[in-house]
Design a protein around this motif. Sequence first.
Motif, PDB file in Angstrom:
ATOM      1  N   THR A 307      77.906 105.921  -2.987  1.00  0.00           N
ATOM      2  CA  THR A 307      77.086 106.302  -4.131  1.00  0.00           C
ATOM      3  C   THR A 307      77.912 107.039  -5.186  1.00  0.00           C
ATOM      4  O   THR A 307      77.704 106.854  -6.392  1.00  0.00           O
ATOM      5  N   SER A 308      78.856 107.848  -4.749  1.00  0.00           N
ATOM      6  CA  SER A 308      79.682 108.587  -5.713  1.00  0.00           C
ATOM      7  C   SER A 308      80.535 107.615  -6.535  1.00  0.00           C
ATOM      8  O   SER A 308      80.808 107.849  -7.713  1.00  0.00           O
ATOM      9  N   TRP A 309      80.939 106.535  -5.907  1.00  0.00           N
ATOM     10  CA  TRP A 309      81.689 105.498  -6.634  1.00  0.00           C
ATOM     11  C   TRP A 309      80.773 104.838  -7.676  1.00  0.00           C
ATOM     12  O   TRP A 309      81.198 104.545  -8.800  1.00  0.00           O
ATOM     13  N   ILE A 351      84.904 112.207  -7.400  1.00  0.00           N
ATOM     14  CA  ILE A 351      83.467 112.499  -7.281  1.00  0.00           C
ATOM     15  C   ILE A 351      83.076 112.490  -5.806  1.00  0.00           C
ATOM     16  O   ILE A 351      83.390 111.545  -5.078  1.00  0.00           O
ATOM     17  N   SER A 352      82.391 113.535  -5.378  1.00  0.00           N
ATOM     18  CA  SER A 352      81.960 113.588  -3.979  1.00  0.00           C
ATOM     19  C   SER A 352      80.823 114.590  -3.822  1.00  0.00           C
ATOM     20  O   SER A 352      80.961 115.742  -4.222  1.00  0.00           O
ATOM     21  N   GLN A 353      79.724 114.129  -3.252  1.00  0.00           N
ATOM     22  CA  GLN A 353      78.622 115.042  -2.965  1.00  0.00           C
ATOM     23  C   GLN A 353      79.092 116.105  -1.984  1.00  0.00           C
ATOM     24  O   GLN A 353      78.997 117.294  -2.250  1.00  0.00           O
ATOM     25  N   SER A 354      79.588 115.657  -0.832  1.00  0.00           N
ATOM     26  CA  SER A 354      79.945 116.597   0.238  1.00  0.00           C
ATOM     27  C   SER A 354      81.194 117.401  -0.082  1.00  0.00           C
ATOM     28  O   SER A 354      81.377 118.502   0.404  1.00  0.00           O
ATOM     29  N   GLY A 355      82.078 116.791  -0.871  1.00  0.00           N
ATOM     30  CA  GLY A 355      83.368 117.431  -1.116  1.00  0.00           C
ATOM     31  C   GLY A 355      84.285 117.368   0.096  1.00  0.00           C
ATOM     32  O   GLY A 355      85.306 118.059   0.147  1.00  0.00           O
ATOM     33  N   GLU A 356      83.935 116.536   1.087  1.00  0.00           N
ATOM     34  CA  GLU A 356      84.728 116.483   2.324  1.00  0.00           C
ATOM     35  C   GLU A 356      85.172 115.069   2.675  1.00  0.00           C
ATOM     36  O   GLU A 356      85.781 114.873   3.723  1.00  0.00           O
ATOM     37  N   THR A 357      84.850 114.084   1.855  1.00  0.00           N
ATOM     38  CA  THR A 357      85.143 112.696   2.222  1.00  0.00           C
ATOM     39  C   THR A 357      86.652 112.484   2.361  1.00  0.00           C
ATOM     40  O   THR A 357      87.418 112.733   1.413  1.00  0.00           O
ATOM     41  N   ALA A 358      87.053 112.034   3.545  1.00  0.00           N
ATOM     42  CA  ALA A 358      88.485 111.965   3.866  1.00  0.00           C
ATOM     43  C   ALA A 358      89.246 111.072   2.886  1.00  0.00           C
ATOM     44  O   ALA A 358      90.339 111.441   2.424  1.00  0.00           O
ATOM     45  N   LYS A 492      69.816  98.718   1.750  1.00  0.00           N
ATOM     46  CA  LYS A 492      70.440  98.263   3.001  1.00  0.00           C
ATOM     47  C   LYS A 492      70.685  99.423   3.960  1.00  0.00           C
ATOM     48  O   LYS A 492      70.491  99.303   5.154  1.00  0.00           O
ATOM     49  N   GLU A 493      71.061 100.589   3.437  1.00  0.00           N
ATOM     50  CA  GLU A 493      71.453 101.644   4.370  1.00  0.00           C
ATOM     51  C   GLU A 493      70.276 102.263   5.111  1.00  0.00           C
ATOM     52  O   GLU A 493      70.442 102.742   6.226  1.00  0.00           O
ATOM     53  N   ILE A 494      69.085 102.244   4.510  1.00  0.00           N
ATOM     54  CA  ILE A 494      67.990 102.890   5.244  1.00  0.00           C
ATOM     55  C   ILE A 494      66.954 101.924   5.809  1.00  0.00           C
ATOM     56  O   ILE A 494      66.214 102.283   6.709  1.00  0.00           O
TER      57      ILE A 494
HETATM   58  C1  F6R Z   1      75.054 106.491   0.248  1.00  0.00           C
HETATM   59  C2  F6R Z   1      75.900 107.570   0.657  1.00  0.00           C
HETATM   60  C3  F6R Z   1      77.351 107.320   0.840  1.00  0.00           C
HETATM   61  C4  F6R Z   1      78.156 108.432   0.155  1.00  0.00           C
HETATM   62  C5  F6R Z   1      79.648 108.263   0.433  1.00  0.00           C
HETATM   63  C6  F6R Z   1      80.470 109.305  -0.297  1.00  0.00           C
HETATM   64  O1  F6R Z   1      73.737 106.889   0.134  1.00  0.00           O
HETATM   65  O2  F6R Z   1      75.448 108.666   0.852  1.00  0.00           O
HETATM   66  O3  F6R Z   1      77.716 106.079   0.349  1.00  0.00           O
HETATM   67  O4  F6R Z   1      77.888 108.387  -1.200  1.00  0.00           O
HETATM   68  O5  F6R Z   1      79.888 108.368   1.803  1.00  0.00           O
HETATM   69  O6  F6R Z   1      80.130 110.590   0.086  1.00  0.00           O
HETATM   70  P1  F6R Z   1      80.507 111.839  -0.786  1.00  0.00           P
HETATM   71  O7  F6R Z   1      79.779 111.732  -2.067  1.00  0.00           O
HETATM   72  O8  F6R Z   1      80.055 113.024   0.026  1.00  0.00           O
HETATM   73  O9  F6R Z   1      81.988 111.804  -0.988  1.00  0.00           O
END
Ligand code: F6R
Length: 613
Positions: A307-309, A351-358, A492-494
């Motif tokens: 989603t961030s992409w 861009i990252s919601q969690s700020g932890e995406t590897a 698709k994801e849910i």
């Molecule tokens: C989709 C979803 C994932 C995240 C992806 C990046 O609903 O949640 O596709 O968007 O794993 O995560 P963040 O934004 O935390 O880097």
Amino acid sequence: MCGIVAYLGDKEAYPILINGLRRLEYRGYDSAGVALLQGKDLIIYKCQGKVSDLESHINGRSTTGSVGIGHTRWATHGPPNDVNAHPHQGTSGDLALIHNGIIENYAPIKEELKHRGHTFRSDTDTEVLVHLIDDIQRSEGVDLAEAVRLALASVVGAYAIVVVDRKDPDVMVAARKSSPLVIGIGEGEFFCASDATPIVEHTKNVVYVEDGEIAVIDRRKGLKIRNVKNQEKTPFITELEMHLEALEKGGYDHFMLKEIHEQPRSIRDCLRGRLNPSKGEVMLGGIKDYEQKFVNAKRILIVGCGTSWHAGMVGEYLFEEFARIPVEVEYASEFRYRNPIVNEDDIVIAISQSGETADTLAAIELAKGRGATIIGICNVVGSSIARVTHAGSYTHAGPEIGVASTKAFTAQVTVLTLMALMIGQKKGMLSGSNFYRLLNELDAIPDKVHKVLQKEAQIKYIADIYKDAANALYLGRGYTFPVALEGALKLKEISYIHAEGYPAAEMKHGPIALIDDAMPVFVIATKGASYEKVVSNIQEVKARKGKIIAIVTEGDTVVKGLADHVIEIPETPDALVPLLSVVPMQLISYHIAVMRGCNVDQPRNLAKSVTVE
Ligand code: F6R
């Protein structure tokens, strides 16, 4: 991915651990376990399934003890089962360890340890690490903290770990590299966790453990931090801004639904203090020192995942339209492995919601190493990405617990809109009147999102009609192409319905072959630059008996005459349409998934925070 929680203090550890695991369950949830120190005894309970399964498994058994560790597992090495669940133990049975991450060189270490007489019960890389620590502790005659330090020096990979030792029940050792770890400091008690959600109800004082650091928590001596080179560090205590209510469902059936409905507020929070339409001002304090870099930038690279992409793709249209800076948007996972051309004039927005995406973290490290300026757009305050970037803007959406990202997307797009408008204005690319108009339109977005949310009953009705579809197609054009991708991803994801997002015009180049009377086609056909073209695409779908669900501008009559269903959204400039048009997509997916009996907040195989490659 996996969730870690640990407690050392004077209260009963078990209820704190179980409650913490419930809060962390959104991260990964195929098995769970706890270890409790009862004097010099170490008790471990673990099983496949949810935290509630673990509770049933433990029910009636002894749970006393004021030191303990807990874990929710998202399987990487070995299937989800009781044996592979954490905590793991070494040969002596003295230690218990929980781990989030991947030990990449576990295989040669395991072979070596086997030669030294160790036998392994599980398929996990984690068990290898605890055997290694155990082996070092016994062969070198060192305490737990030193054994952990020596073991980590020979380990390659990503980890956040917590280890306890029944020989020294007043000590707990935690360490991190590339996986998040937070320590909460209360009155005579300490908490460790993968994020602040299990900690916030106990204390607001936290220390974010940095990469390569080892935290030694000692009941007598308090918290000490050192790095793998054995240099002592001063713990930096920060205050959490998170509120407990943000972690509860607040009367909604699911976190996802709550978070969808929070969007008028979360977008408003994101704009607060940054947008002043009457003065014609956009102020992003976090990137103030980097404005000139943006103005001079020859190119912007945007990296993110999922989603961030998609938010990044909207950013591409925004920066190119308003600031006239060329933009490339990359999956972080591809960027890091293709030797990209990055130079010192480039701005990289991560861009990252969690700020932890590897993958996003690795892409940042790569770009940073090549001299680029890195700007973060993160939701989680204090997260790894927020800390490794040169500067950035938080999205202020509040904790997002539902695995499917909703309010984080609209907040990310809001920040990107503010950035693009601010830089466009500074570069003189936007006329005064256009700039004022856009600022006022942006300011009106939260109220307009609220209006879209009022269509929920109609959207639910449509969801009921298409809930049994096997496939779905999502079409958009220009600014709404990324929304089509996001709509398909949400579905698709849910709901586990196969869905594809396409630029509407691309349909003729292949996907049109799929269209028949069983195919729902979701089309964003709002008034704007591509309206007539999208209407033609709708005609093409109708000619092949596809079912059209169109998102249109209020008052539209043309598409209404063609589509099977229309969902009206308020009028807004093209650049802001993603912020409104994504909302019906989120609601459709949510209701279809609920009607299909799916676990919307914790969809199968998915984890909220993808901390491994
Ligand atoms: C989709 C979803 C994932 C995240 C992806 C990046 O609903 O949640 O596709 O968007 O794993 O995560 P963040 O934004 O935390 O880097």
